[in-house]
Each structure stands twice: as structure tokens, then as C-alpha cells.
Write a protein that holds these residues in place. Structure first.
Motif, PDB file in Angstrom:
ATOM      1  N   PRO A   8      50.384  23.026  34.168  1.00 13.44           N
ATOM      2  CA  PRO A   8      51.079  24.110  34.881  1.00 13.44           C
ATOM      3  C   PRO A   8      50.771  24.201  36.369  1.00 13.44           C
ATOM      4  N   GLY A   9      49.703  23.534  36.824  1.00 15.71           N
ATOM      5  CA  GLY A   9      49.327  23.642  38.220  1.00 15.71           C
ATOM      6  C   GLY A   9      48.681  24.997  38.505  1.00 15.71           C
ATOM      7  N   PRO A  10      48.744  25.535  39.738  1.00 18.49           N
ATOM      8  CA  PRO A  10      49.551  24.978  40.817  1.00 18.49           C
ATOM      9  C   PRO A  10      48.912  23.740  41.441  1.00 18.49           C
ATOM     10  N   LEU A  11      49.766  22.894  41.969  1.00 16.59           N
ATOM     11  CA  LEU A  11      49.362  21.687  42.649  1.00 16.59           C
ATOM     12  C   LEU A  11      49.678  21.892  44.122  1.00 16.59           C
ATOM     13  N   SER A  12      48.638  21.848  44.955  1.00 18.08           N
ATOM     14  CA  SER A  12      48.820  22.046  46.396  1.00 18.08           C
ATOM     15  C   SER A  12      48.565  20.739  47.118  1.00 18.08           C
ATOM     16  N   VAL A  13      49.516  20.334  47.964  1.00 18.98           N
ATOM     17  CA  VAL A  13      49.383  19.081  48.710  1.00 18.98           C
ATOM     18  C   VAL A  13      49.797  19.318  50.156  1.00 18.98           C
ATOM     19  N   PRO A  14      49.291  18.510  51.084  1.00 19.16           N
ATOM     20  CA  PRO A  14      49.735  18.646  52.474  1.00 19.16           C
ATOM     21  C   PRO A  14      51.100  17.993  52.665  1.00 19.16           C
ATOM     22  N   GLU A  15      51.821  18.452  53.639  1.00 19.46           N
ATOM     23  CA  GLU A  15      53.124  17.878  53.961  1.00 19.46           C
ATOM     24  C   GLU A  15      52.987  16.378  54.208  1.00 19.46           C
ATOM     25  N   GLY A  16      53.918  15.603  53.663  1.00 19.72           N
ATOM     26  CA  GLY A  16      53.900  14.162  53.839  1.00 19.72           C
ATOM     27  C   GLY A  16      53.190  13.408  52.722  1.00 19.72           C
ATOM     28  N   ALA A  17      52.516  14.124  51.850  1.00 16.49           N
ATOM     29  CA  ALA A  17      51.777  13.470  50.759  1.00 16.49           C
ATOM     30  C   ALA A  17      52.736  12.955  49.695  1.00 16.49           C
ATOM     31  N   ILE A  18      52.219  12.022  48.899  1.00 17.27           N
ATOM     32  CA  ILE A  18      52.955  11.573  47.716  1.00 17.27           C
ATOM     33  C   ILE A  18      52.501  12.441  46.545  1.00 17.27           C
ATOM     34  N   VAL A  19      53.477  13.007  45.859  1.00 19.32           N
ATOM     35  CA  VAL A  19      53.186  13.906  44.746  1.00 19.32           C
ATOM     36  C   VAL A  19      53.510  13.188  43.433  1.00 19.32           C
ATOM     37  N   SER A  20      52.632  13.358  42.478  1.00 20.12           N
ATOM     38  CA  SER A  20      52.858  12.805  41.151  1.00 20.12           C
ATOM     39  C   SER A  20      52.850  13.938  40.128  1.00 20.12           C
ATOM     40  N   LEU A  21      53.947  14.093  39.422  1.00 16.08           N
ATOM     41  CA  LEU A  21      54.070  15.118  38.385  1.00 16.08           C
ATOM     42  C   LEU A  21      54.269  14.406  37.060  1.00 16.08           C
ATOM     43  N   ASN A  22      53.625  14.925  36.013  1.00 18.63           N
ATOM     44  CA  ASN A  22      53.628  14.191  34.756  1.00 18.63           C
ATOM     45  C   ASN A  22      53.886  15.067  33.545  1.00 18.63           C
ATOM     46  N   CYS A  23      54.402  14.433  32.511  1.00 17.56           N
ATOM     47  CA  CYS A  23      54.569  15.080  31.215  1.00 17.56           C
ATOM     48  C   CYS A  23      54.217  14.077  30.128  1.00 17.56           C
ATOM     49  N   THR A  24      53.595  14.575  29.076  1.00 14.36           N
ATOM     50  CA  THR A  24      53.383  13.754  27.896  1.00 14.36           C
ATOM     51  C   THR A  24      54.150  14.378  26.744  1.00 14.36           C
ATOM     52  N   TYR A  25      54.499  13.566  25.789  1.00  9.58           N
ATOM     53  CA  TYR A  25      55.249  14.083  24.655  1.00  9.58           C
ATOM     54  C   TYR A  25      54.793  13.398  23.374  1.00  9.58           C
ATOM     55  N   SER A  26      55.148  14.000  22.259  1.00  8.25           N
ATOM     56  CA  SER A  26      54.656  13.474  20.981  1.00  8.25           C
ATOM     57  C   SER A  26      55.775  12.881  20.120  1.00  8.25           C
ATOM     58  N   ASN A  27      57.018  13.242  20.390  1.00  8.83           N
ATOM     59  CA  ASN A  27      58.135  12.802  19.557  1.00  8.83           C
ATOM     60  C   ASN A  27      58.664  11.455  20.041  1.00  8.83           C
ATOM     61  N   SER A  28      58.420  10.411  19.285  1.00  9.37           N
ATOM     62  CA  SER A  28      58.832   9.067  19.701  1.00  9.37           C
ATOM     63  C   SER A  28      60.348   8.891  19.681  1.00  9.37           C
ATOM     64  N   ALA A  29      61.062   9.859  19.126  1.00 12.33           N
ATOM     65  CA  ALA A  29      62.523   9.765  19.091  1.00 12.33           C
ATOM     66  C   ALA A  29      63.176  10.164  20.412  1.00 12.33           C
ATOM     67  N   PHE A  30      62.410  10.787  21.301  1.00 12.60           N
ATOM     68  CA  PHE A  30      62.981  11.170  22.597  1.00 12.60           C
ATOM     69  C   PHE A  30      63.413   9.927  23.360  1.00 12.60           C
ATOM     70  N   GLN A  31      64.614   9.972  23.896  1.00 13.27           N
ATOM     71  CA  GLN A  31      65.082   8.836  24.672  1.00 13.27           C
ATOM     72  C   GLN A  31      65.834   9.257  25.932  1.00 13.27           C
ATOM     73  N   TYR A  32      66.096  10.529  26.103  1.00 12.85           N
ATOM     74  CA  TYR A  32      66.745  11.037  27.302  1.00 12.85           C
ATOM     75  C   TYR A  32      65.743  11.930  28.015  1.00 12.85           C
ATOM     76  N   PHE A  33      65.500  11.635  29.282  1.00 10.52           N
ATOM     77  CA  PHE A  33      64.445  12.315  30.021  1.00 10.52           C
ATOM     78  C   PHE A  33      64.993  12.845  31.339  1.00 10.52           C
TER      79      PHE A  33
END
Lengths: 111, 114
Positions: A8-33
Motif C-alpha cells: 500500500p505504500g506510501p512510496l515517496s521518490v524524488p522527481e526524476g527517479a525511476i519508480v517500480s510498482l509491483n503486484c503478486t498474485y496467486s491465481n495461475s489462471a490470470f492472463q489479462y493484466f
């Protein structure tokens, strides 16, 4: 355990930074993201849509899907204060329900 | 083209009351989905309507119901309100009923149950 987990964050970064946001999931049937961006007091807006595994790039945004690890990411290059929002991941198996959403990560880009 | 509109934007009710929320989809869109958004649970799917028929339903009690009219406008009703129903209720429209179809969200209705 939730089907979709998102820090949930919050994620604080300085302007110009590269941001990485992530999600994990458990249902192997997911195919549309999907990744949505939600500004305060607004509804979510679609940022990126990916089918199955691989990468997709759109301007400063790159979406990655690793189905073997059940892990998806959104990268934001050259982040701007206007990118400050909540980012929601969503996924679907193409079956009964539309999408299963993560709880969202709050991002703050500091000028 | 006008976006998805939801009315009212804010609502305060007390426990036991009922409430009706309205959603007008983008012109030409035939699918309307409803979601509940809370800080702890995130967005949770309530139901989807397409051409006046409920196509899909999430795991919510029967107190939550909806309908869609011939002009694609949709209403959502919650009866016997509980404190836990306090949430942002979002409506999303899409052209067709399909998991690959882009959903466009409205600004939501903020419901507070006292």
C-alpha cells in the motif's frame, strides 16, 4: 490470503527517479493484466493493459508480467510530481468476473 | 464525448436505511459494472449489467442489487445499510461485455453510513 497482493505504500521518490510498482498474485489462471492510476477524488483510469507474459512500453511507462513467478510490475521513468497518485493493479482470467484489483500503492513524487 | 457520470457524489445515511446510486455510462457503452472501494479491501467487484441483464455478480450479500435501463443508465441499491457499507462506490462502463474491453470509471459516490 488475497488473490492479489500489493504494497500500500506510501512510496515517496524524488522527481526524476525511476519508480517500480509491483503486484503478486496467486491465481495461475490470470492472463489479462492492467494498471490503473487513481488521483484523489477521481475514478481509476487505465494506464497499461497486457495480455499474458512479457513487457509493454508506453512513453515513460513500462509494464512487465512474469507469469512463472506470478508477479507483475509497472515502471515509471523520469517520474514527475503529476505522477503522484494511487496505482492499482488489476487482473482477470477472462472468466466470470471483470477484474480482481489490488488495494493500490500510493506514490508521492517530490519536486 | 462526456465521461461516466455518477450521482450523487456524496451521501450520508444512517444504519438501516436504504440508498440508490445512479450511473450514466459513456454514450454508446452498453456494459456497466459497479465496484466498492475501501481502504482495507481495495476495489471489489459488485456486479455487471449488459443490455439490461445482470451478467456477472461478485461476492456481496443480497442487500446489494442493481438494474440497468434501456438507455444503459444503471442504478445500484443497498438496503438495510450497515456501518461497513461506508465506501466509495465506483461505476465503470465499457462498449461491450468482455474482459478485454477497456473500462472507463466514473468519479464515484462516497457513501458514509452513520
Amino acid at each position: 490470503q488475497k488473490e492479489v497482493e500489493q504494497d500500500p505504500g506510501p512510496l515517496s521518490v524524488p522527481e526524476g527517479a525511476i519508480v517500480s510498482l509491483n503486484c503478486t498474485y496467486s491465481n495461475s489462471a490470470f492472463q489479462y493484466f492492467m494498471w490503473y492510476r487513481q488521483y484523489s477524488r477521481k475514478g481509476p483510469e487505465l494506464l497499461m493493459y497486457t495480455y499474458s507474459s512479457g513487457n509493454k512500453e508506453d512513453g515513460r511507462f513500462t509494464a512487465q508480467v512474469d507469469k512463472s513467478s506470478k508477479y507483475i510490475s509497472l515502471f515509471i521513468r523520469d517520474s514527475q510530481p503529476s505522477d503522484s497518485a494511487t496505482y492499482l493493479c488489476a487482473m482477470s482470467d477472462g472468466g466470470t468476473y471483470k477484474y480482481i484489483f489490488g488495494t493500490g500503492t500510493r506514490l508521492k513524487v517530490l519536486a | 464525448k462526456a465521461g461516466v457520470t455518477q450521482t450523487p457524489r456524496y451521501l450520508i445515511k444512517t444504519r438501516g436505511q436504504q440508498v440508490t446510486l445512479s450511473c450514466s455510462p459513456i454514450s454508446g457503452h452498453r456494459s456497466v459494472s459497479w465496484y466498492q472501494q475501501t481502504p482495507g479491501q481495495g476495489l471489489q467487484f459488485l456486479f455487471e449489467y449488459f443490455s439490461e441483464t445482470q451478467r456477472n455478480k461478485g461476492n456481496f450479500p443480497g442487500r446489494f442489487s442493481g438494474r440497468q435501463f434501456s438507455n444503459s443508465r444503471s442504478e445500484m441499491n443497498v438496503s438495510t445499510l450497515e456501518l461497513g457499507d461506508s465506501a466509495l462506490y465506483l461505476c465503470a462502463s465499457s462498449l461491450e461485455s468482455g474482459y478485454t474491453d477497456t473500462q472507463y470509471f466514473g468519479p464515484g459516490t462516497r457513501l458514509t453510513v452513520l
